[in-house]
Scaffold this motif. Structure first.
Motif, mmCIF file in Angstrom:
data_model
loop_
_atom_site.group_PDB
_atom_site.id
_atom_site.type_symbol
_atom_site.label_atom_id
_atom_site.label_comp_id
_atom_site.label_asym_id
_atom_site.label_seq_id
_atom_site.Cartn_x
_atom_site.Cartn_y
_atom_site.Cartn_z
ATOM 1 N N VAL A 34 0.855 -1.187 0.000
ATOM 2 C CA VAL A 34 0.000 0.000 0.000
ATOM 3 C C VAL A 34 0.891 1.236 0.000
ATOM 4 O O VAL A 34 1.552 1.549 0.992
ATOM 5 N N ASN A 35 0.914 1.952 -1.117
ATOM 6 C CA ASN A 35 1.735 3.168 -1.242
ATOM 7 C C ASN A 35 0.992 4.342 -0.601
ATOM 8 O O ASN A 35 0.407 5.182 -1.276
ATOM 9 N N ASP A 36 1.053 4.397 0.731
ATOM 10 C CA ASP A 36 0.271 5.393 1.464
ATOM 11 C C ASP A 36 1.151 6.441 2.143
ATOM 12 O O ASP A 36 0.748 7.055 3.137
ATOM 13 N N ALA A 37 2.347 6.663 1.604
ATOM 14 C CA ALA A 37 3.253 7.626 2.238
ATOM 15 C C ALA A 37 3.702 8.734 1.296
ATOM 16 O O ALA A 37 4.486 9.589 1.688
ATOM 17 N N GLY A 38 3.199 8.763 0.079
ATOM 18 C CA GLY A 38 3.667 9.744 -0.893
ATOM 19 C C GLY A 38 2.769 10.963 -0.999
ATOM 20 O O GLY A 38 1.722 11.064 -0.355
ATOM 21 N N SER A 39 3.176 11.888 -1.852
ATOM 22 C CA SER A 39 2.419 13.131 -2.036
ATOM 23 C C SER A 39 1.044 12.878 -2.628
ATOM 24 O O SER A 39 0.108 13.656 -2.404
ATOM 25 N N GLN A 40 0.897 11.767 -3.378
ATOM 26 C CA GLN A 40 -0.407 11.487 -3.983
ATOM 27 C C GLN A 40 -1.454 11.198 -2.913
ATOM 28 O O GLN A 40 -2.640 11.435 -3.113
ATOM 29 N N VAL A 41 -1.014 10.712 -1.750
ATOM 30 C CA VAL A 41 -1.966 10.434 -0.672
ATOM 31 C C VAL A 41 -2.348 11.739 0.041
ATOM 32 O O VAL A 41 -3.476 11.886 0.519
ATOM 33 N N ASP A 42 -1.426 12.690 0.089
ATOM 34 C CA ASP A 42 -1.785 14.017 0.599
ATOM 35 C C ASP A 42 -2.864 14.635 -0.290
ATOM 36 O O ASP A 42 -3.820 15.241 0.202
ATOM 37 N N THR A 43 -2.676 14.489 -1.604
ATOM 38 C CA THR A 43 -3.671 15.010 -2.543
ATOM 39 C C THR A 43 -5.013 14.316 -2.350
ATOM 40 O O THR A 43 -6.072 14.950 -2.415
ATOM 41 N N LEU A 44 -4.979 13.027 -2.100
ATOM 42 C CA LEU A 44 -6.212 12.285 -1.839
ATOM 43 C C LEU A 44 -6.911 12.852 -0.610
ATOM 44 O O LEU A 44 -8.141 13.062 -0.619
ATOM 45 N N ALA A 45 -6.157 13.119 0.457
ATOM 46 C CA ALA A 45 -6.752 13.645 1.690
ATOM 47 C C ALA A 45 -7.381 15.011 1.447
ATOM 48 O O ALA A 45 -8.481 15.301 1.949
ATOM 49 N N ARG A 46 -6.711 15.861 0.697
ATOM 50 C CA ARG A 46 -7.260 17.190 0.400
ATOM 51 C C ARG A 46 -8.515 17.078 -0.462
ATOM 52 O O ARG A 46 -9.481 17.829 -0.269
ATOM 53 N N SER A 47 -8.493 16.131 -1.411
ATOM 54 C CA SER A 47 -9.674 15.919 -2.252
ATOM 55 C C SER A 47 -10.834 15.403 -1.409
ATOM 56 O O SER A 47 -11.991 15.810 -1.607
ATOM 57 N N ALA A 48 -10.541 14.527 -0.456
ATOM 58 C CA ALA A 48 -11.578 13.999 0.429
ATOM 59 C C ALA A 48 -12.130 15.101 1.327
ATOM 60 O O ALA A 48 -13.329 15.117 1.651
ATOM 61 N N HIS A 49 -11.272 16.033 1.727
ATOM 62 C CA HIS A 49 -11.735 17.151 2.559
ATOM 63 C C HIS A 49 -12.730 18.012 1.798
ATOM 64 O O HIS A 49 -13.718 18.496 2.390
ATOM 65 N N LEU A 50 -12.491 18.199 0.508
ATOM 66 C CA LEU A 50 -13.462 18.933 -0.317
ATOM 67 C C LEU A 50 -14.814 18.226 -0.311
ATOM 68 O O LEU A 50 -15.873 18.855 -0.146
ATOM 69 N N ARG A 51 -14.788 16.924 -0.497
ATOM 70 C CA ARG A 51 -16.031 16.151 -0.534
ATOM 71 C C ARG A 51 -16.690 16.102 0.853
ATOM 72 O O ARG A 51 -17.928 16.011 0.955
ATOM 73 N N TYR A 52 -15.876 16.160 1.872
ATOM 74 C CA TYR A 52 -16.387 16.235 3.246
ATOM 75 C C TYR A 52 -17.182 17.516 3.435
ATOM 76 O O TYR A 52 -18.305 17.511 3.972
ATOM 77 N N ARG A 53 -16.613 18.630 2.996
ATOM 78 C CA ARG A 53 -17.322 19.914 3.101
ATOM 79 C C ARG A 53 -18.586 19.904 2.246
ATOM 80 O O ARG A 53 -19.632 20.428 2.645
ATOM 81 N N GLU A 54 -18.485 19.259 1.076
ATOM 82 C CA GLU A 54 -19.655 19.144 0.206
ATOM 83 C C GLU A 54 -20.762 18.347 0.896
ATOM 84 O O GLU A 54 -21.952 18.703 0.819
ATOM 85 N N ALA A 55 -20.391 17.266 1.572
ATOM 86 C CA ALA A 55 -21.376 16.435 2.256
ATOM 87 C C ALA A 55 -22.079 17.198 3.383
ATOM 88 O O ALA A 55 -23.217 16.882 3.744
ATOM 89 N N LEU A 56 -21.410 18.219 3.915
ATOM 90 C CA LEU A 56 -21.993 19.033 4.977
ATOM 91 C C LEU A 56 -22.792 20.210 4.433
ATOM 92 O O LEU A 56 -23.229 21.086 5.192
ATOM 93 N N GLY A 57 -22.971 20.246 3.098
ATOM 94 C CA GLY A 57 -23.834 21.258 2.495
ATOM 95 C C GLY A 57 -23.127 22.418 1.836
ATOM 96 O O GLY A 57 -23.781 23.312 1.272
ATOM 97 N N GLU A 58 -21.804 22.447 1.870
ATOM 98 C CA GLU A 58 -21.072 23.549 1.262
ATOM 99 C C GLU A 58 -21.031 23.388 -0.253
ATOM 100 O O GLU A 58 -20.878 22.281 -0.776
ATOM 101 N N GLU A 59 -21.156 24.489 -0.975
ATOM 102 C CA GLU A 59 -21.024 24.485 -2.427
ATOM 103 C C GLU A 59 -19.538 24.607 -2.755
ATOM 104 O O GLU A 59 -18.927 25.661 -2.549
ATOM 105 N N ILE A 60 -18.953 23.515 -3.266
ATOM 106 C CA ILE A 60 -17.495 23.526 -3.484
ATOM 107 C C ILE A 60 -17.123 23.890 -4.915
ATOM 108 O O ILE A 60 -15.949 24.117 -5.226
ATOM 109 N N GLY A 61 -18.107 23.946 -5.820
ATOM 110 C CA GLY A 61 -17.832 24.297 -7.205
ATOM 111 C C GLY A 61 -17.023 23.229 -7.923
ATOM 112 O O GLY A 61 -16.996 22.057 -7.521
#
Length: 581
Positions: free
Chosen positions: A172-199
């Motif tokens: 599991v390649n879970d230590a690289g920059s691509q996983v940081d990007t995944l976390a940031r992308s998930a944070h966007l979807r997290y805010r979206e799930a809470l009703g925020e318009e993320i565009g």
């Protein structure tokens, strides 16, 4: 030696006994090695049933010419009542013809061995770690991962069938920059799930809809706790949560293909445990890592390049074209440095390592092989290590390419593939070409009911056998081994083809090439279908001859054993042997 006494093993022992007798007589030196002596089918079936190179490979030790030694071997083999002829061919090859009873006995061996027919003890219980798939946990499994997944899984099954103890591993390649990007992308979807318009998802993030469910899961777990918070407060947490969610989906996707791993090794856990530091210390102790400066890149001018001292692995000592850094200038581990430590960890629990990689990683093969060679040399435990490269698959729909991109979210997933054409079609098709060869996968062609579609052709052979057995039972006939002597040349040809299976298993396992089993099954199915078609014009060649119960029983027994071999081969490939189509 195979677990079951197959015909090739049996005659291998007969030839070994002949050679031992020649040693006793002084025609061969005592203790002559038989390691390179083979027993196999002649290239031209008209030359006989079996061929051996014994005289060719032992003549030098006997201080004689191959034909003279072959004459002595032939003289003794001719005394065996099961050998109807033994002839010298060319410079000293020996061709044997066997009486029909020898081949008919092989049908009995198939029947008595059942699911174990073709299995081998050649692996001698040695543990082999097969690492395959190991896709970054940043999205669902797609066709870019599929071929390597199937090749690795089939290879693991093949090696297990050949007597190895197999460890199926996913890194599991879970230590690289691509996983940081995944976390940031998930944070966007997290805010979206809470009703925020993320565009629109920003450039560089993962925009795929597969992260919507991850965002909802985060929202359910944490509420609005991490809305508007600094990244430092949530990045590590979201990274772990997103990777866990993606790995759950990856496991589910692989399960659709019948693939399950024994071990999931985390790169992040590897680094947290200090494994790369341990590897570096060990390598420095053995003068295999030193601090040095890389040469400026050749062939191009890099304006911002400046010499930086880095810890370098002496990969040139093992055939690489330059020494390789294991850390970056900021002190973080290079992919190679982390990978080196990972292989060092794997080697602790296995006698042999095999990696299945995409062909786009070809450039790193030499250096990682050098690293494992270094670890083996220093530890005193030689670790055979092989990397199998798998070419990408060109996915077609109606002859038109289907574009795939994980970052855009526009890709065909493994789940999509299995839903549309089925697990068996996907798996078998991926093994119909050598993994290093390019492959096209066209939705229309892989489900054709024709000879040109290998998976259909092989499964149809097994289905035909079962259809015949059902029909025979309805008419009062059953398989019977009492009258196998009634089988003729055409039937014996099928037996000879089936008897190749144990050899094919050992050869494929030795070469680490599971596609050989798919090729063999296609040929065996072709031989069966050709015999079947004889009955279209010649009723006396049908499996069920209503007026001859003894012959029918013998042919049905033959059919049952052919089906057994097909099922054993398909099991290695992870493909179901369907009984109806």
């Amino acid at each position: 030696m195979s677990k079951t006494q197959t015909i090739y093993a049996a005659y291998g022992e007969k030839i070994a006994a002949v050679l031992a007798a020649l040693e006793t007589e002084g025609a061969l030196p005592a203790g002559t090695s038989h390691a390179n002596v083979t027993v196999e089918p002649p290239r031209d079936p008209s030359h006989g049933d079996l061929a051996t190179n014994a005289a060719m490979v032992l003549a030098k030790q006997a201080k004689t010419n191959p034909r003279e030694l072959a004459g002595k071997i032939v003289e003794k083999l001719s005394a065996d009542p099961s050998v109807t002829s033994a002839e010298i061919a060319g410079p000293g090859f020996i061709n044997l013809r066997l009486d029909p009873a020898s081949w008919l006995a092989e049908l009995g061996a198939i029947a008595s061995s059942g699911d174990a027919y073709g299995s081998s003890s050649m692996g001698e219980g040695r543990s082999v770690n097969v690492e395959y798939v190991s896709a970054n946990p940043t999205g669902p499994m797609h066709m870019g991962h599929c071929r390597g997944a199937v090749v690795g899984d089939a290879l693991a099954s093949l090696l297990g069938f050949a007597g190895h103890k197999v460890i199926r591993e996913y890194y599991v390649n879970d230590a690289g920059s691509q996983v940081d990007t995944l976390a940031r992308s998930a944070h966007l979807r997290y805010r979206e799930a809470l009703g925020e318009e993320i565009g629109e998802i920003p450039e560089g993030m993962y925009p795929g809809d597969y992260l919507v469910a991850v965002g909802q899961r985060l929202a359910d777990n944490f509420g609005d706790k991490y809305v508007g918070k600094d990244e430092s407060e949530w990045l590590a947490l979201f990274k772990a949560e997103a990777v866990d969610a993606m790995m759950d989906q990856i496991r589910d996707d692989l399960a659709l293909l019948g693939i399950r791993h024994d071990v999931f090794s985390s790169e992040a856990a590897l680094q947290a445990a200090g494994k790369p530091e341990q590897a570096e210390a060990w390598l420095r102790q053995h003068d295999l890592v030193y601090d040095g400066v890389l040469e400026q890149p050749k062939g191009k001018v890099v304006d911002d390049w400046e010499p930086v001292e880095l810890p370098l692995f002496r990969s040139t000592k093992f055939g690489d074209d330059q020494d390789r850094p294991i850390r970056k200038s900021d002190g973080k581990w290079t992919y190679f440095g982390a990978d080196l430590a990972y292989h060092m960890q794997k080697a602790e629990d296995a006698d042999e390592l095999i990696d299945i990689w995409g062909a786009d990683h070809a450039g790193t093969v030499k250096r990682i092989k050098a690293a494992v060679a270094a670890l083996s040399e220093g530890s005193g435990k030689p670790i055979p290590f092989d990397v199998k490269l798998v070419q990408m698959v060109q996915l077609l729909r109606g002859g038109e390419p289907v574009k795939m991109s994980k970052r855009s979210g526009n890709f065909v997933t493994i789940a999509d593939m299995v839903e549309e054409v089925g697990k068996d079609v996907v798996r078998f098709t991926m093994l119909t070409r050598k993994p290093e060869a390019q492959m096209d996968f066209d939705f229309a062609k892989v489900v054709e009911a024709s000879k040109d579609n290998p998976v259909f052709y092989v499964q149809y052979a097994n289905a035909r056998i079962h259809s015949t057995l059902r029909k025979a039972a309805a008419e009062g006939f059953a398989p019977n081994a009492d009258n196998l002597g009634l089988l003729g040349e055409e039937e014996l040809a099928l037996v000879k083809q089936a008897a190749q299976f144990p050899r094919e298993v050992e050869a494929a396992a030795k070469a680490r090439e599971p596609h050989r089993i798919a090729f063999y099954l296609y040929d065996l199915a072709g031989a069966f279908h050709a015999y079947w078609n004889l009955g279209n014009d010649r009723p006396d060649k049908r499996f069920i001859v209503a007026q001859d119960g003894d012959l029918t029983g013998a042919r049905l027994f033959l059919a049952v054993q052919l089906g057994q071999v097909i099922r054993n081969g398909l099991r290695i490939l992870g493909v179901e042997a369907v009984e109806e189509m």
